[in-house]
Design a protein around this motif. Sequence first.
Motif, PDB file in Angstrom:
ATOM      1  N   SER A  81       0.820  -1.212   0.000  1.00  0.00           N
ATOM      2  CA  SER A  81       0.000   0.000   0.000  1.00  0.00           C
ATOM      3  C   SER A  81       0.854   1.262   0.000  1.00  0.00           C
ATOM      4  O   SER A  81       0.442   2.291  -0.547  1.00  0.00           O
ATOM      5  CB  SER A  81      -0.951   0.009   1.201  1.00  0.00           C
ATOM      6  N   PHE A  91       5.349 -10.412   4.097  1.00  0.00           N
ATOM      7  CA  PHE A  91       4.302 -11.334   4.552  1.00  0.00           C
ATOM      8  C   PHE A  91       4.252 -11.435   6.073  1.00  0.00           C
ATOM      9  O   PHE A  91       3.176 -11.543   6.664  1.00  0.00           O
ATOM     10  CB  PHE A  91       4.514 -12.724   3.943  1.00  0.00           C
ATOM     11  N   SER A 120       3.985  -7.812   9.817  1.00  0.00           N
ATOM     12  CA  SER A 120       2.860  -7.222  10.549  1.00  0.00           C
ATOM     13  C   SER A 120       2.065  -8.243  11.347  1.00  0.00           C
ATOM     14  O   SER A 120       0.964  -7.937  11.805  1.00  0.00           O
ATOM     15  CB  SER A 120       1.919  -6.505   9.573  1.00  0.00           C
ATOM     16  N   TRP A 145      -4.515 -13.999   0.084  1.00  0.00           N
ATOM     17  CA  TRP A 145      -3.739 -14.138   1.306  1.00  0.00           C
ATOM     18  C   TRP A 145      -2.600 -13.121   1.384  1.00  0.00           C
ATOM     19  O   TRP A 145      -2.193 -12.718   2.471  1.00  0.00           O
ATOM     20  CB  TRP A 145      -3.136 -15.543   1.396  1.00  0.00           C
ATOM     21  N   GLU A 205      -3.734  -8.850   2.042  1.00  0.00           N
ATOM     22  CA  GLU A 205      -3.950  -8.233   3.354  1.00  0.00           C
ATOM     23  C   GLU A 205      -2.638  -7.770   4.004  1.00  0.00           C
ATOM     24  O   GLU A 205      -2.549  -6.616   4.446  1.00  0.00           O
ATOM     25  CB  GLU A 205      -4.717  -9.192   4.262  1.00  0.00           C
ATOM     26  N   PRO A 206      -1.602  -8.622   4.087  1.00  0.00           N
ATOM     27  CA  PRO A 206      -0.346  -8.088   4.640  1.00  0.00           C
ATOM     28  C   PRO A 206       0.254  -6.980   3.795  1.00  0.00           C
ATOM     29  O   PRO A 206       0.909  -6.078   4.329  1.00  0.00           O
ATOM     30  CB  PRO A 206       0.578  -9.316   4.703  1.00  0.00           C
ATOM     31  N   GLN A 230      -1.415  -4.673   2.316  1.00  0.00           N
ATOM     32  CA  GLN A 230      -2.140  -3.455   2.679  1.00  0.00           C
ATOM     33  C   GLN A 230      -1.773  -2.977   4.072  1.00  0.00           C
ATOM     34  O   GLN A 230      -1.476  -1.802   4.284  1.00  0.00           O
ATOM     35  CB  GLN A 230      -3.657  -3.702   2.616  1.00  0.00           C
ATOM     36  N   ILE A 231      -1.779  -3.885   5.036  1.00  0.00           N
ATOM     37  CA  ILE A 231      -1.566  -3.496   6.428  1.00  0.00           C
ATOM     38  C   ILE A 231      -0.092  -3.234   6.703  1.00  0.00           C
ATOM     39  O   ILE A 231       0.252  -2.337   7.476  1.00  0.00           O
ATOM     40  CB  ILE A 231      -2.133  -4.576   7.367  1.00  0.00           C
ATOM     41  N   GLY A 232       0.771  -4.014   6.066  1.00  0.00           N
ATOM     42  CA  GLY A 232       2.196  -3.822   6.289  1.00  0.00           C
ATOM     43  C   GLY A 232       2.793  -2.736   5.419  1.00  0.00           C
ATOM     44  O   GLY A 232       3.834  -2.177   5.739  1.00  0.00           O
ATOM     45  N   GLY A 233       2.151  -2.465   4.291  1.00  0.00           N
ATOM     46  CA  GLY A 233       2.632  -1.414   3.408  1.00  0.00           C
ATOM     47  C   GLY A 233       3.638  -1.861   2.372  1.00  0.00           C
ATOM     48  O   GLY A 233       3.818  -1.186   1.358  1.00  0.00           O
TER      49      GLY A 233
END
Lengths: 301, 232
Positions: free
Chosen positions: A20, A214, A217, A251, A254-255, A257-260
Amino acid sequence: MSNEQHQRGWTVLSASRIGSVHVRDDLPLQDAVLTWSDGAQAVAAVADGHGHKAHFRSDIGSGLAAVSAVEELRRVVGELTDPETAGDIVIAAATAIVDNWATKVRHHIEAHPFDGSDERHAAALQDPLRPYGTTLLAAAVSGDLLVVLQIGDGDAVLVTDQGEALRAVPDDPDLDGLHTSSLCEPEPLRALRTAVIDTRVEDVALAFLCTDGFGTSRVDAEGWWRQTGEQLVEFGRSRGLDWIRDQLPAWLEEPAQIGGDDTSMVIIARSNLGAGAGERPVDPGQTSLPQPELANTLDRP
Amino acid sequence: MSDRLGGALARKPLHFIFVLDVSGSMMRGGRIQALNNAISEVLPHLKDEARANPHAEMLIRVLAFANEPRWVIEEPTPVDQIHWERLEAVPRGFTELGSALVTLTDALATLDEGTSAYPPAIILVSDGRPTQSSGTTFAEGLQALLNNRWGATAVRLALGVGRDADMHSLRRFIGDEDVPLLRADNPEQLVEYIVWASKAASKVASRPVVGGGGLTAVPPSPIGDPIWSTLG
């Protein structure tokens, strides 16, 4: 013979998702993934190009690293017959990969010269490999013999038939969670970590390689990779490798997005891991055909 | 078994720390009022930054210093829970920046006990030359900060206020010669520069790699008359 061949075969799955922060900052995907499989043998590589501004061509660097690794490991995978010689083979392969990567980078520079008027490019004239900085994780498997090599951060994990996960290669003492070793260093082989695994003796059902996006986060910072391994074996048994292939992009989303950070994963699994799942009744609504196993797949969105 | 591969995810903290000079000289020319206004005005911008960065949990702290360091907001606090109470300058107060940096370093040391985090963003605002009446020099405080791995990797920005600001010390605090060092010469400039610095710092610090991309944002051009640098 066909049943025995099936028992000994390997399936390789892969996916990659842009982070992200890269989307926010209008940067390219800097991870690269490349795989090859002929059913009996498999080769896979994951590379994570560095995000620092000094590595402004790291998306190219990671791509060239993955290509160099798969090329070289395909060349030597047939020689992986004896655990006693495989160690030397993988070290020699790593040396060739690093050399070939540097050669490919220099070819790219010849085609796309640095512009001295830009301060980053001016710095690159002094250290031409640096803009292409990347990590590399790679694996090759033939018969029962699996080899893994790694330079830089990321995770290489083996998982047994019972779902027990173990790290494939020794820890790199230079990795502190903030910096990473790199192919662009003066002596990248000093950071090389390798392993030779007899998958029959070690009861290995699958191996996965992933970039640090991966895992970084995860709430369970110490155990996420064990859980991942356990889940992959269980999913493989209960739902099949095709289901895992279909799930893998989501799968990773999501990491990422959240981890960047960009997030990539390769899974090399025994082809018969999901054999039992195929015996289940087919969903009447299921109309999609199984995806063909493609050689030289390059999964980049 | 959960269908999410690898287990639960959590956003990494981005620790955002303002280090603010409230020495006696800040009482001159409306500087302390301007600083309070600037912090009040930057908070909505930080909320916007927090929303624009779903991968980072932005947590704010504020350390004021004059004769001694004093935490104004000591507990890392989500930006949408910040209620700014005006800072007062300390009459005849010194500029004990060295001691403040030691206090800051002690706070950063606790980060090692937690889960992983982004490198912190630290914004220093000062209008004078560091003093050392507490026995800790600026050089010693800065060295303590840089010896801490979070301090060394932090995104460090600094703003001078008025002509007496010690720009040399502020430059040493920043370290990276590519990072702009700004001096505010009127209240409007201070607001604008603090907003700019906060947005730039949050963007750089929340990249997933150290020093990722570098601070490439161009600072705003000076506006208004330099009243703080022309007062007799």
